[in-house]
Design an enzyme around this catalytic site. Structure first.
Site, PDB file in Angstrom:
ATOM      1  N   VAL A   1      -2.975   9.471  -8.319  1.00  0.00           N
ATOM      2  CA  VAL A   1      -2.798   9.392  -6.872  1.00  0.00           C
ATOM      3  C   VAL A   1      -3.342  10.652  -6.208  1.00  0.00           C
ATOM      4  CG1 VAL A   1      -1.089   9.212  -5.020  1.00  0.00           C
ATOM      5  CG2 VAL A   1      -0.689   8.048  -7.191  1.00  0.00           C
ATOM      6  N   CYS A   2      -3.979  10.476  -5.056  1.00  0.00           N
ATOM      7  CA  CYS A   2      -4.328  11.605  -4.188  1.00  0.00           C
ATOM      8  C   CYS A   2      -4.209  11.103  -2.750  1.00  0.00           C
ATOM      9  CB  CYS A   2      -5.709  12.176  -4.505  1.00  0.00           C
ATOM     10  SG  CYS A   2      -7.073  11.083  -4.081  1.00  0.00           S
ATOM     11  N   HIS A   3      -4.848  11.765  -1.815  1.00  0.00           N
ATOM     12  CA  HIS A   3      -4.715  11.389  -0.410  1.00  0.00           C
ATOM     13  C   HIS A   3      -5.393  10.049  -0.111  1.00  0.00           C
ATOM     14  CE1 HIS A   3      -5.098  12.708   4.082  1.00  0.00           C
ATOM     15  NE2 HIS A   3      -4.150  11.819   3.918  1.00  0.00           N
TER      16      HIS A   3
ATOM     17  N   ILE B   1      -2.405   7.781  -1.347  1.00  0.00           N
ATOM     18  CA  ILE B   1      -1.067   7.724  -0.754  1.00  0.00           C
ATOM     19  C   ILE B   1      -1.133   7.273   0.697  1.00  0.00           C
ATOM     20  CG2 ILE B   1      -0.903  10.128  -0.007  1.00  0.00           C
ATOM     21  CD1 ILE B   1       2.039   9.735  -1.505  1.00  0.00           C
TER      22      ILE B   1
END
Length: 105
Positions: free
Chosen positions: A61-63, A91
């Site tokens: 997961v990242c931005h 996210i």
């Protein structure tokens, strides 16, 4: 690269499916909002790779999904991981599609 949508991840978590969530954002981003996974910033990945499991699916997961894709490329090409999924849209997608109460940035 295999991807998982925010909705698919929600369904898996709802079934209590065995999986690990690894968040490759920076600590300041993680403080704003997170999915409760393990924080391993992208730059720390080579030093902390032993924290990433190989025996169950791992959702990176990242931005928005770009840094997590970089992490997956590194882990698959250099270290032979074959159990990684990229959270499509990161996210931000989770916040807009699954949990509108989550803070966005």
């Amino acid at each position: 690269m295999d991807e998982i949508t925010a909705q698919e991840l929600k369904e898996r978590l709802g079934r209590s499916a065995a999986l690990q969530i690894v968040d490759v954002r920076e600590p300041s981003e993680f403080e704003i909002c997170n999915l409760g996974g393990e924080l391993i910033p992208l730059g720390e990945l080579p030093k902390q790779v032993n924290r990433i499991r190989r025996d169950i699916p791992v959702v990176m997961v990242c931005h928005h999904g770009f840094r997590s894709a970089q992490a997956i490329n590194y882990l698959t090409q250099r270290l032979g991981y074959d159990n990684l999924l990229n959270l499509k849209g990161g996210i931000h997608a989770w916040a807009t599609q699954v949990d509108p109460t989550m803070q966005v940035y």
